[in-house]
Design an enzyme around this catalytic site. Sequence first.
Site, PDB file in Angstrom:
ATOM      1  N   ARG A   7       0.814  -1.214   0.000  1.00  0.00           N
ATOM      2  CA  ARG A   7       0.000   0.000   0.000  1.00  0.00           C
ATOM      3  C   ARG A   7       0.852   1.270   0.000  1.00  0.00           C
ATOM      4  NH1 ARG A   7      -3.914  -0.385   5.011  1.00  0.00           N
ATOM      5  NH2 ARG A   7      -4.547   1.620   4.109  1.00  0.00           N
ATOM      6  N   LYS A  27       1.264 -19.068   8.409  1.00  0.00           N
ATOM      7  CA  LYS A  27       0.375 -19.403   9.508  1.00  0.00           C
ATOM      8  C   LYS A  27      -0.123 -18.097  10.155  1.00  0.00           C
ATOM      9  CE  LYS A  27       3.307 -19.684  13.621  1.00  0.00           C
ATOM     10  NZ  LYS A  27       2.488 -18.871  14.529  1.00  0.00           N
ATOM     11  N   ASP A  63       5.517 -23.308   7.452  1.00  0.00           N
ATOM     12  CA  ASP A  63       5.778 -23.289   8.886  1.00  0.00           C
ATOM     13  C   ASP A  63       7.292 -23.261   9.030  1.00  0.00           C
ATOM     14  OD1 ASP A  63       6.246 -23.788  11.577  1.00  0.00           O
ATOM     15  OD2 ASP A  63       4.558 -25.158  11.787  1.00  0.00           O
ATOM     16  N   HIS A  64       7.838 -22.122   9.475  1.00  0.00           N
ATOM     17  CA  HIS A  64       9.293 -21.955   9.424  1.00  0.00           C
ATOM     18  C   HIS A  64      10.035 -22.967  10.286  1.00  0.00           C
ATOM     19  CE1 HIS A  64       8.444 -19.577  13.080  1.00  0.00           C
ATOM     20  NE2 HIS A  64       9.659 -19.899  13.439  1.00  0.00           N
ATOM     21  N   LYS A  91      14.136 -25.523   9.772  1.00  0.00           N
ATOM     22  CA  LYS A  91      15.309 -25.591  10.634  1.00  0.00           C
ATOM     23  C   LYS A  91      16.070 -26.894  10.386  1.00  0.00           C
ATOM     24  CE  LYS A  91      13.318 -22.678  14.245  1.00  0.00           C
ATOM     25  NZ  LYS A  91      14.307 -21.598  14.125  1.00  0.00           N
ATOM     26  N   GLU A 143      10.042 -19.558  25.147  1.00  0.00           N
ATOM     27  CA  GLU A 143      10.433 -18.236  24.673  1.00  0.00           C
ATOM     28  C   GLU A 143      10.665 -17.330  25.872  1.00  0.00           C
ATOM     29  OE1 GLU A 143       8.279 -17.153  20.680  1.00  0.00           O
ATOM     30  OE2 GLU A 143       6.788 -17.838  22.118  1.00  0.00           O
ATOM     31  N   ASP A 191      -1.169 -20.480  18.924  1.00  0.00           N
ATOM     32  CA  ASP A 191       0.019 -19.847  18.365  1.00  0.00           C
ATOM     33  C   ASP A 191       1.171 -20.827  18.164  1.00  0.00           C
ATOM     34  OD1 ASP A 191       1.501 -17.503  17.502  1.00  0.00           O
ATOM     35  OD2 ASP A 191       2.604 -17.671  19.381  1.00  0.00           O
ATOM     36  N   HIS A 229       3.700 -25.477  15.179  1.00  0.00           N
ATOM     37  CA  HIS A 229       5.088 -25.843  15.420  1.00  0.00           C
ATOM     38  C   HIS A 229       5.219 -27.155  16.197  1.00  0.00           C
ATOM     39  CE1 HIS A 229       5.853 -22.013  13.821  1.00  0.00           C
ATOM     40  NE2 HIS A 229       5.885 -21.306  14.924  1.00  0.00           N
ATOM     41  N   LYS A 283       5.617 -18.196  27.009  1.00  0.00           N
ATOM     42  CA  LYS A 283       6.345 -16.943  26.861  1.00  0.00           C
ATOM     43  C   LYS A 283       6.867 -16.489  28.218  1.00  0.00           C
ATOM     44  CE  LYS A 283       4.251 -15.164  22.640  1.00  0.00           C
ATOM     45  NZ  LYS A 283       5.532 -15.245  21.911  1.00  0.00           N
TER      46      LYS A 283
END
Length: 528
Positions: free
Chosen positions: A83, A187, A216-217, A221, A255, A274, A279, A379
């Site tokens: 945009r 995702k 899905d990153h 890995k 995390e 999440d 994952h 987290k």
Amino acid sequence: MPSSPAKGWSMGHNAGREEVVVSMDRDNPLREGLEPERRPAPFALVIFGATGDLCRRKLLPALYNLAVDRWLPEPYAVVGVGRSPMNDTAFRETAQRAIDQHSRRPRQAPVWEQFASHLYYLQGEIHDPTTYRKLAETLQGLAAAMPGRLYYLATPPTLYPEVARQLGTAGLGQPRGSGWTRIIVEKPFGHDLESARQLNLALHQVFAEEQLYRIDHYLGKETVQNLLVFRFANGIFEPIWNQQYIDHVQITVAESIGIEGRANYYESAGALRDMVQNHMFQLLSLLAMEPPVTLEADAIRDEKVKVLKAVRPLAGHAVNEETVRGQYQAGVVDGQPVPGYREETGVNPASDTETYVAMRLFIDNWRWAGVPFYLRTGKRMSKRATEIAIQFKRPPHRLFSAPSAAELDPNLLAIKIQPDEGIILRFGAKEPGARIRVRTVNMEFLYDTSFADPAPEAYERLLLDAMLGDSTLFTRHDEVEQAWAIITAILEGWKRHRTPLHGYEAGSWGPSAADDLIARDLARWRHL
């Protein structure tokens, strides 16, 4: 934007450059038969949301590093759609800053100049048909030199159906001639089972399943990919990869960060949606799957789906018995005081959103019957760490003296996914000396110290696979829906049975209720 490949893609120059590359590959016997077969055919990559955080932090640096390693073909084009008012030059300047800040390798002037010449920008609104007409004109001008089309939706997931519909209306959804057309979506793939089905239906209105690449990153890995090699390329592990030898499995995704200004998203998602649905279930399915018949994408994904279908449903009061919900409170992380979740900007002061989940799952099949799988994610944990720990059963007979045997930990195989990728094998060994004293020792393999070349970033591998048409590391529609079926049942159970929300101090390893959960099997969480 150029209307034809004449501007920015000198075929004579590119043909010469490709000839040099081929000659170099031919002169180097160590590279013979490796890189050329992996290099994709010429294509145009269109990134929707090109001015967003994902593109800046991940996609542009990944593409640059693919260029450094000469994975990209000649010719190719990267068309950013966004945009913000911007021209090609401004988009290249934005890309330069992104690479300087986020690339795993420093920017090299010759490579950068060549890479930048392939970057273009198209300003437009996602809901405006004019955007797609302009895009169609641009791609039509490139069709002869770059017949491949790869769309990347780096936009909010709510816009996926609209982008797909507009691409279909503009005639951009299907390949033409000798080309191919694929689309990558990020995702989350839905919010629950019904929304996932609706999203799949909307995407399938324009794109066939084989054109869809749900990214899905975590699957990019190195250690996650190494799970397949570790299990099926070595003869010593697979025979003991079952309920006869394994006591339990722990999968941890911790995390140390909080919600990082994403309150709007996280309040509607929570840790279960999440992290667990995507994952953690990816790690679970790769760890527990049966050997595939071949290494083809669908053969591997078939086995992953079978694992998810075998997961014992958490119904009724089992939800409260087998899961723990938590939410971080104020504490100290890495020596710095941090606020509790409800004090974060944008969070409802009375929020019931979980930032921590622990659960015990069982896979009801021949291989894993009776083996508990413990999953935990949260987290504001003590540290950032992702690990799979396979704990084996103790020896059937206590041969050594009682004190020595009691101190000896059971054998354990730890697959470390981040931050330090590697594998640890824990076993007992005799201490030096005249007396028999047994001590627990570790045998450790680390990627960084075992291989000369640094591992590529996850997005580098996944982008390259999508360019090549290899969908092995991408999720299929039935896998997404089966994962959501498990998660949706848990969400509904939490609501129906009013599952309590336990507080835990930021900088800790979660609520004590999670320790009680695993202690029922006379086990404890692995200290990371």
